[in-house]
Design a protein around this motif. Structure first.
Motif, PDB file in Angstrom:
ATOM      1  N   ARG A 104       0.857  -1.276   0.013  1.00 35.66           N
ATOM      2  CA  ARG A 104      -0.074  -0.024   0.012  1.00 35.66           C
ATOM      3  C   ARG A 104       0.913   1.399   0.071  1.00 35.66           C
ATOM      4  NH1 ARG A 104      -3.987  -1.019   5.169  1.00 35.66           N
ATOM      5  NH2 ARG A 104      -2.068  -1.583   5.749  1.00 35.66           N
ATOM      6  N   PRO A 105       0.517   2.593  -0.501  1.00 30.89           N
ATOM      7  CA  PRO A 105      -1.032   2.463  -1.127  1.00 30.89           C
ATOM      8  C   PRO A 105      -0.784   1.905  -2.582  1.00 30.89           C
ATOM      9  CG  PRO A 105       0.376   4.505  -1.323  1.00 30.89           C
ATOM     10  CD  PRO A 105       0.964   3.747  -0.691  1.00 30.89           C
ATOM     11  N   ALA A 106      -2.018   1.652  -3.275  1.00 34.15           N
ATOM     12  CA  ALA A 106      -2.201   1.184  -4.424  1.00 34.15           C
ATOM     13  C   ALA A 106      -2.054   2.106  -5.487  1.00 34.15           C
ATOM     14  CB  ALA A 106      -3.546   0.557  -4.742  1.00 34.15           C
ATOM     15  N   ASP A 107      -2.161   3.510  -5.041  1.00 39.47           N
ATOM     16  CA  ASP A 107      -1.801   4.664  -6.012  1.00 39.47           C
ATOM     17  C   ASP A 107      -0.997   5.790  -5.274  1.00 39.47           C
ATOM     18  OD1 ASP A 107      -1.734   7.091  -7.578  1.00 39.47           O
ATOM     19  OD2 ASP A 107      -3.621   6.474  -8.594  1.00 39.47           O
ATOM     20  N   PHE A 108       0.166   5.914  -5.786  1.00 40.94           N
ATOM     21  CA  PHE A 108       1.084   6.877  -5.027  1.00 40.94           C
ATOM     22  C   PHE A 108       1.411   8.015  -5.996  1.00 40.94           C
ATOM     23  CE2 PHE A 108       5.240   8.838  -4.121  1.00 40.94           C
ATOM     24  CZ  PHE A 108       4.964   9.318  -2.904  1.00 40.94           C
ATOM     25  N   GLU A 109       0.561   9.054  -6.002  1.00 44.44           N
ATOM     26  CA  GLU A 109       0.672  10.252  -6.771  1.00 44.44           C
ATOM     27  C   GLU A 109       0.666   9.878  -8.042  1.00 44.44           C
ATOM     28  OE1 GLU A 109       4.154  12.408  -5.383  1.00 44.44           O
ATOM     29  OE2 GLU A 109       3.222  12.858  -3.461  1.00 44.44           O
ATOM     30  N   GLY A 110      -0.159   8.848  -8.591  1.00 46.72           N
ATOM     31  CA  GLY A 110      -0.192   8.423 -10.013  1.00 46.72           C
ATOM     32  C   GLY A 110       0.511   7.228 -10.433  1.00 46.72           C
ATOM     33  N   TRP A 111       1.346   6.763  -9.482  1.00 48.24           N
ATOM     34  CA  TRP A 111       2.349   5.657  -9.688  1.00 48.24           C
ATOM     35  C   TRP A 111       1.424   4.428  -9.139  1.00 48.24           C
ATOM     36  CZ3 TRP A 111       7.071   8.296  -7.291  1.00 48.24           C
ATOM     37  CH2 TRP A 111       7.552   9.030  -8.325  1.00 48.24           C
TER      38      TRP A 111
END
Ligand code: ADE
Length: 227
Positions: free
Chosen positions: A178-185
């Motif tokens: 986690r997270p599944a989305d880090f700033e769009g990554w």
């Protein structure tokens, strides 16, 4: 298991032996590390350990007397010299050592060790890789750490030492948390799918692809092509 380490720098090991998995293995009694200070066997008032090579040339050579004195009491153990001229250390090497009760590591220094030491007191010469370090201490510490994590009861989850890189002759797949989305990554969608069949298939593909790109030699030498 007992590991004897013959070294000119026993204090070098203070850090590597006091941290993480190695410290835990020692605390638990699964691993005993005995440091043998080569300097105590040095010659004369200056406790000399090295001399210039017969035949001339640059650098110094580790003398036979101090090493003979340090290694004579350990002659019933499997004695390994770390040197860039040795055979490469691999997971198989560590597995083999970890299955024994006692091993002795000799950390070479300087440009080399008098060949008579190797001929008469050493069972195996091992290298950490195709580069030259200042001595064998780093290699001995690497071996101790690699062994410690193989000893029964030292790593909590036995699966974690079985599935990793080199066990099945392949490199590990990429992992995410986690997270599944880090700033769009984002994380590959398949890992969030809950479909264990697809996940395993993806992981397996990733292992093969990574190995093909980075270590084609491992694919060629692989023992079990079914995994
Ligand atoms: N001593 C110096 N370089 C070394 C290496 N690459 N492996 C093992 N021992 C060493």
């Amino acid at each position: 298991m007992r590991v004897n380490v013959v070294t000119m720098f026993p204090e070098w090991f203070d850090g590597p032996l006091s941290i993480s998995i190695v410290a835990r293995a020692i605390e638990d009694g699964a691993l005993v590390v005995e440091l043998v200070d080569l300097r105590e066997h040095g010659l004369g008032r200056h406790r000399q350990l090295d001399d210039s090579p017969f035949g001339g040339g640059p650098g110094m050579v580790m003398m036979i007397e101090p090493l003979a004195a340090a290694l004579e009491p350990l002659k019933d153990t499997h004695r390994v010299l770390f040197t860039p001229s040795g055979e490469p250390m691999s997971q198989e090497t560590l597995d083999r050592w970890a299955e024994t009760n006692e091993v002795t590591f000799v950390s070479g220094r300087y440009e080399g060790v008098d060949q008579r030491v190797i001929d008469n007191f050493i069972d195996e010469e091992v290298s950490l890789g195709d580069y030259v370090l200042a001595g064998g201490e780093v290699a001995a510490a690497a071996a101790i750490e690699g062994i410690a994590r193989l000893l029964p009861g030292v790593v909590g989850n036995p699966e974690s030492t079985e599935k990793e890189s080199f066990r099945d002759g392949l490199l590990e797949e990429p992992v995410y948390t986690r997270p599944a989305d880090f700033e769009g990554w984002t994380v590959p969608e398949v890992l969030l799918s809950g479909d264990h069949g697809r996940i395993e298939e993806w992981r397996s593909q990733q292992r093969v692809e990574r190995t093909r790109q980075r270590r084609p030699d491992l694919l060629r030498n692989r023992k079990d092509p079914d995994t």
